[in-house]
Design a protein around this motif. Structure first.
Motif, mmCIF file in Angstrom:
data_model
loop_
_atom_site.group_PDB
_atom_site.id
_atom_site.type_symbol
_atom_site.label_atom_id
_atom_site.label_comp_id
_atom_site.label_asym_id
_atom_site.label_seq_id
_atom_site.Cartn_x
_atom_site.Cartn_y
_atom_site.Cartn_z
ATOM 1 N N UNK A 255 1.142 3.636 4.905
ATOM 2 C CA UNK A 255 -0.310 3.804 4.959
ATOM 3 C C UNK A 255 -0.921 3.788 3.554
ATOM 4 N N UNK A 256 -0.395 4.651 2.674
ATOM 5 C CA UNK A 256 -1.066 4.759 1.362
ATOM 6 C C UNK A 256 -0.805 3.537 0.489
ATOM 7 N N UNK B 284 9.712 14.193 0.818
ATOM 8 C CA UNK B 284 8.367 14.259 0.247
ATOM 9 C C UNK B 284 7.334 13.490 1.062
ATOM 10 N N UNK B 285 7.779 12.476 1.782
ATOM 11 C CA UNK B 285 6.827 11.691 2.563
ATOM 12 C C UNK B 285 7.575 10.847 3.583
ATOM 13 N N UNK B 286 6.901 10.614 4.686
ATOM 14 C CA UNK B 286 7.490 9.768 5.724
ATOM 15 C C UNK B 286 7.278 8.301 5.348
ATOM 16 N N UNK C 125 8.195 11.225 -9.598
ATOM 17 C CA UNK C 125 8.432 9.922 -8.991
ATOM 18 C C UNK C 125 7.323 9.651 -7.987
ATOM 19 N N UNK D 22 -6.935 -0.516 -4.056
ATOM 20 C CA UNK D 22 -7.519 0.159 -5.234
ATOM 21 C C UNK D 22 -7.050 -0.479 -6.537
ATOM 22 N N UNK E 256 3.533 13.476 -5.902
ATOM 23 C CA UNK E 256 3.262 14.835 -5.422
ATOM 24 C C UNK E 256 2.712 15.692 -6.550
ATOM 25 N N UNK F 205 -3.611 1.244 0.912
ATOM 26 C CA UNK F 205 -4.797 1.768 0.217
ATOM 27 C C UNK F 205 -4.660 1.556 -1.296
ATOM 28 N N UNK F 206 -3.486 1.909 -1.825
ATOM 29 C CA UNK F 206 -3.296 1.821 -3.276
ATOM 30 C C UNK F 206 -3.358 0.377 -3.749
ATOM 31 N N UNK G 239 0.596 7.265 -6.477
ATOM 32 C CA UNK G 239 0.366 8.601 -5.953
ATOM 33 C C UNK G 239 1.694 9.341 -6.013
ATOM 34 N N UNK H 31 6.029 6.173 7.356
ATOM 35 C CA UNK H 31 4.694 5.845 7.868
ATOM 36 C C UNK H 31 3.608 6.139 6.852
ATOM 37 N N UNK H 32 3.708 7.320 6.264
ATOM 38 C CA UNK H 32 2.696 7.709 5.284
ATOM 39 C C UNK H 32 2.751 6.787 4.070
#
Lengths: 300, 833
Positions: free
Chosen positions: A270-271, A262-264, A196, A278, A191, A274-275, A189, A266-267
């Motif tokens: 989290x992802x 661009x992202x914490x 990157x 997947x 942006x 998920x990734x 994932x 934590x995020x």
């Protein structure tokens, strides 16, 4: 945004190149090797690095070959990402190459940037660093002192730091073939398309390997980018056997993502869970679609 | 009649040149000739005093020709740069010196100028300049500015540059009449124009002629010229300023004069050699302009139908470190916020605040995206509170077609009354609803759900004051070969002005489009102009060109009538030939008319012979050039409007959200645009599409990330996320649909309204609405990223955010049941007034 002064060298052979690197090191000079320049040149232009010497290896013959065997794919130091991406045989032997290369920046950058160069750059956000680690590949380095093969696990020592010595030139990288019957996938994932990755996961699964007593039915390994200081590889076979939630928990516990604009962290944590799920699902689907068999036939 | 060009989607004459590397941009000027190049040393601190500057080491760099500091500046150059647009409410305006005097107010402010044989050497030397700074605490955010514990400028203790309050109607009565009130905060982040070509200046001093030629990548060459003449104390007529091909502006290049626009000519004169400076990307991020950062507090009262009886808005505008462009942005927000609506009463109160960040000047849309965000989010919140359709609430508040001209009772950015000229908002909304299928999204929602995605729809409406005065002019010159030269002082940055203005000229004169050459932004060709901003070229220069062409045509007919011995009323011009109506064999080429219009003594070529003195004279008692006439076939005229024209637009989008990763995808995007008559629909479509792309940047990607020390963390295209083509809905893929409505403006001779900024204005508002519809919790701050959406979701899951459920039209039976439920939720959503 103009680079500080530097001296440029244009060797025609690996021997000349490493002799130059050795001589510069002996003089205590800071030198960088220039291949595709897609990371180095912007850094020079912004004066974030001011090496006094650039050794341009683009004129060296014989560093641009892709050699495919049943064992794997050897990629020369001047092979551009785009060439490897469209190399059908290489991608049959190790499908992760193309799956990951599709996500490396944009076409114009892939046309010039080299796969070995991105490995030497050792960016933990790089797709190809993750693939080298996940496949258990290696980098071959040459210096006036001789040649050595450095396994991925020893090659990446920190963010933007490899175990290449200052006088060494990475001449090729070797990506082992995918195992028989394996399925692979690479998801990330970002942006924007080609940026990157905020997080990325490559997966290699080998279904039906229940030979050993008590071992999980499916062999599951994942490689991660952008969530650790060096490329991280996890064996998730047990976790997968326990279910997707276990995979997510195992992944989130193992990674060490950082905050940035661009992202914490934590995020990212989290992802990444998920990734990973997947990627594993997709790799299993690919194995089920005969990806593994096709590879095996191609290499056999 | 010959071919008509107005209204035709003619391919842009600029494009072959610009897309095949034949463009000539600022950095191309002087290429291959010896030109000195400049680099600027810029402040690394957001707020600091300069104790001392040591240039000794820098002067040792071989190839350095000069280093300038503030102490080297003299006369007007040593004074602060001008406040371009003063306003009585702007009580503490501040502008920088061309080079910092003893104080820097943001990271990136120019401190020293190095001129060297090339840019590499200039940067080498700049790196060696040692500046001793006393670093002060920085005001990095609006919150810090309001707290006023730190001061962006020592002599502005409250950090307030301006405070302005406007009220229309009786607010208290409006709230008293309201049956519901809501109160909430809305926030928009800072972005920037970021044209692909940064700024740049090239200056060449001609010592023999005591004249200066300057090329600048600007949106206002005539005003740059006046500023340079004033600052450097050179007679205006000895200064030429030319805007070459300009690789985008989007507002940032309307601010002027930049320090570099003064310093580059200053150095060129002193060194007696051409000097060039081409801004690099990092410089652009930290030393040009940004825009959009605003915090808003809204209180709204409305009745059971959603009609707004009172609207009370207080907002804080982050103007950065300086106010060269006055308070145009917050004035536009405060006035354009109203959009197509007519609230019963309206009060808007704003404070413009200093921070130690890059100055704020207009960026495409200029305050409107924030105003529209506020108004449209307000409409959505009213609809949600009443359980009503978001479109229905909007329609209930529209100005009706028979109410034009409609006076909003406010003073607009041009200092003139905010009176809408024309429009048809209800019809526009109907077109939009039909395009998107607003009343029947059930199948789409079900499809998304089957793929594990959350689907949301949103819409937003806006009205845009375009074509502001005071004036533009044009010169139309018919040459003896039948070609036509058109000049307007207003500049072009790739919008297609050459094509659009040629279309107008060709129609007005009756000549083939291919015969028309258009020059813009060259003070040698046209000296009086204002500039390219506020979607004003088609309105202002388009009208001026039409009027100038009419003047040239009138003269052509008069001269031709004389030659053909007929009444000029019997003549027409078709395809470049003046001919007798109904008897086209009686004719004369327009080029020949041009020859005859200029009585000659000398035949410099064969065509000219016809106008020489022994070729026959009708009346020896008349002078060859009549008393009230002049030689040549030219027309020059100006257009000055009583007030702005008001374009409008309504956009809608369908988004899909990944409920696990919070990835945001725009599935479809719809636009219904009304800019009056369309000169070139293809160019308008391109402008709107490009605007939507920039709007999506502002909604989902772009944000200036300042840390608490006022350091910009993402001053590169690697970290400042301008969307790629992969992030933008494509018309060719069926992802973008564009519809037009035409309500001609009665204010100008060609019935047009502006189109340049349109696409960008409502995007954040409707994307927020659509995302909110998908996820079910409020989106009150833009831009929004997947990370931001995840964070909001965590707060929502923890019960910190209310649930938002937008009314979705369903089959009649279900609709009744749903409305009942929605009415019940209404009461809890209301807050007492």
């Amino acid at each position: 945004m103009k680079p500080a002064p530097f001296r440029m060298y244009a060797p025609h052979t690996v021997a000349q190149a490493v002799a130059t690197l050795a001589a510069l090191e002996a003089e205590g000079q800071h030198a960088k090797v220039l291949a595709g320049g897609q990371s180095l040149v912007p850094v020079l232009a912004m004066r974030l690095a001011e090496p006094g010497h650039l050794v341009d290896i683009n004129g060296i013959a014989g560093l641009d070959s892709i050699d495919v065997s049943s064992a794997g794919v050897r990629v020369g130091a001047l092979v551009r990402h785009a060439e490897l991406l469209r190399h059908a045989a290489a991608n049959r032997v190790q499908p992760l190459l193309g799956q990951a290369l599709n996500l490396v920046a944009h076409a114009t950058i892939r046309n010039r940037g080299t796969t070995v160069g991105s490995l030497a750059h050792a960016d933990p956000s790089g797709e190809m660093t993750a693939v080298l680690a996940l496949t258990g590949g290696s980098v071959t380095a040459v210096s006036v002192r001789g040649e050595r093969e450095i396994p991925a696990a020893e090659f990446f020592v920190g963010p933007l730091e490899s175990s290449l010595a200052a006088d060494e030139l990475a001449v090729s990288a070797f990506f082992p073939a995918a195992p028989a019957g394996a399925g692979t996938a690479f998801v990330e994932m970002a942006r924007r398309h080609g940026d990157y990755a905020l997080s990325g996961v490559g997966a290699v699964v080998i279904p039906g390997r229940s030979g050993d007593e008590g071992a999980p039915a499916i062999d599951v390994r994942c490689g991660f980018l952008s969530v650790s200081e060096t490329p991280l590889v996890l064996d998730l076979s047990d976790a997968w056997a326990a279910g997707e939630d276990s995979v997510m928990a195992a992944v989130r516990a193992a990674i060490e993502p950082q905050d940035d604009i661009h992202a914490s962290a934590d995020y990212r944590r989290h992802i990444t869970g998920i990734l990973a799920v997947r990627a594993i699902r997709e790799a299993l689907a690919n194995a089920g679609n005969g990806q593994g068999d096709e590879q095996w036939e191609a290499t056999a | 009649m010959g071919q008509r060009y107005f209204g035709e989607p003619i391919r842009r004459t600029e494009d072959i040149r610009l897309t095949t590397g034949q463009g000539h941009y600022l950095d191309d000027i002087g290429a291959g000739q010896p030109v000195l190049e400049a680099a600027f040393l810029r402040s690394p601190h957001a707020n600091a005093r300069i104790r001392s500057i040591d240039i000794a080491d820098a002067l040792d760099v071989e190839g350095v020709r000069a280093i300038y500091l503030y102490e080297d500046l003299t006369g007007p150059v040593a004074e602060p740069l001008p406040v371009l647009i003063p306003h009585p409410a702007l009580t503490a305006p501040r502008t920088p010196y061309a080079l910092a005097k003893d104080r820097v107010h943001h990271v990136g402010q120019a401190v020293a100028m190095v001129v060297a044989e090339n840019r590499y050497l200039a940067e080498d030397a700049a790196q060696r300049i040692v500046v001793d700074y006393e670093v002060l605490p920085a005001v990095a955010t609006l919150d810090m500015a309001r707290a006023a514990e730190r001061h962006a400028h020592d002599d502005v203790p409250d950090n307030i540059s301006a405070h302005l309050l406007q009220t229309v109607g009786d607010l208290d009565a409006g709230f008293a009449k309201a049956t519901h009130t809501l109160e909430f905060d809305l926030h928009v982040e800072r972005s920037a124009s970021t044209p692909l070509e940064g700024k740049g200046v090239y200056a060449k001093w001609d010592a023999d002629d005591s004249s200066l030629r300057v090329y600048s990548s600007t949106q206002a060459s005539t005003s740059v010229r006046a500023a340079i003449a004033a600052k450097l104390e050179i007679p205006l007529l000895k200064v030429e300023v030319i805007a070459p091909d300009v690789g985008g502006g989007f507002g940032v290049k309307i601010a002027h004069p930049w320090p570099e626009e003064i310093m580059v000519p200053f150095a060129a004169i002193r060194l007696g050699q051409p000097v060039k400076w081409a801004e690099d990307r990092r410089e652009h991020f930290i030393s040009s302009s940004h825009e959009r950062g605003q915090d808003h507090h809204v209180r709204v009262g409305f009745d059971d139908e959603g009609v707004i009886t009172a609207l009370d808005v207080l907002f804080y505008h982050d103007n950065g470190a300086f106010t060269p462009y006055g308070i145009i942005n917050p004035i536009i927000t405060s006035t354009q916020l109203l959009g197509p609506y007519k609230p019963g009463a309206y009060r808007v109160d704003f404070y413009s605040m200093y921070t130690n960040t890059v100055q704020v000047t207009p960026y495409r849309g200029a305050g409107r995206p924030q105003g529209v965000f506020v108004m449209e989010r307000t409409m959505d919140k009213i609809a949600q509170a009443l359980g009503k359709d978001r479109a229905e609430v909007r329609a209930a508040n529209f100005i009706q077609p028979d109410e034009f001209p409609y006076d909003q009772g406010l003073i607009f950015q041009d200092g003139r009354p905010l009176i809408y000229d024309s429009g048809n908002y209800p019809h526009q909304l109907t077109i939009l609803k039909d395009m998107i299928g607003w009343d029947d999204m059930a199948a789409r929602r079900a499809d998304a759900a089957s793929r594990g995605k959350l689907l949301g729809v949103g819409m937003a409406c806006y009205v845009e004051g375009t074509g502001v005065g005071p004036y533009e002019g044009a010169h139309v010159h018919i040459q003896t070969d039948g070609t036509v030269d058109v000049a307007t002082g207003l500049t072009s940055q790739g919008q297609g002005h050459q094509t659009m203005l040629a279309q107008i000229t060709a129609d007005e004169l009756g000549v083939p489009f291919e015969k028309v050459r258009v020059v813009t932004g060259d003070t040698r060709r046209f000296g009086y102009a204002v500039g390219t901003f506020a979607s004003r070229t088609a309105v202002m220069s388009g009208s001026a060109v039409a009027l100038a062409a009419r003047a040239a045509r009138a003269k052509a007919l008069r001269v031709a009538a004389n030659a053909l011995e007929c009444d000029e009323g019997d003549l027409e011009i078709v395809d470049g030939v003046v001919q007798m109506k109904g008897a086209p064999d009686t004719k004369i080429d327009l080029g020949t008319v041009a020859v005859l219009s200029n009585p000659l003594r000398y035949a410099f070529d064969k065509a000219a012979q016809a106008a020489t003195q022994f070729q026959g004279v009708d009346d020896f008692d008349k002078p060859p050039v009549a008393e009230d006439d002049e030689p040549g076939l030219e027309g020059k005229d100006y257009y000055s409007p009583p007030r702005s024209t008001f374009a409008s637009g309504m956009h809608a989008a369908i988004v899909e959200i990944d409920p696990e990763t919070f990835d945001i995808h725009i599935d479809k995007y719809f636009v219904v645009h009304d800019c009056g008559r369309l000169v070139n629909p293809m160019i308008v479509a391109g402008q709107v599409h490009g605007g939507v792309a920039q709007g999506i940047g502002g909604a989902l990607y772009e944000k200036m990330e300042y840390d608490d020390d006022g350091q910009l963390q993402n001053a590169s295209f690697m970290d400042f996320l301008m969307p790629y083509v992969t992030e933008i809905p494509q018309k060719e893929l069926g992802e973008l649909e564009l519809g037009h409505q035409e309500t001609p403006s009665p204010l100008n001779p060609i019935g047009v309204k502006g189109a340049g900024e349109a696409g960008v204005i409502p995007v954040s508002a409707l994307i927020a609405s659509a995302i909110e519809d998908a996820v079910g919790f409020p989106i009150d701050s833009m831009p929004i990223s997947p990370n931001g959406l995840y964070r909001l979701h965590e707060r929502f899951a923890a019960g910190e955010l209310p649930r938002v459920e937008h009314y979705a039209a369903s089959p009649p039976a279900a609709k009744r049941a749903r409305r009942g439920a929605a009415t019940r939720t209404k009461k809890s959503a209301d807050t007492p007034s």
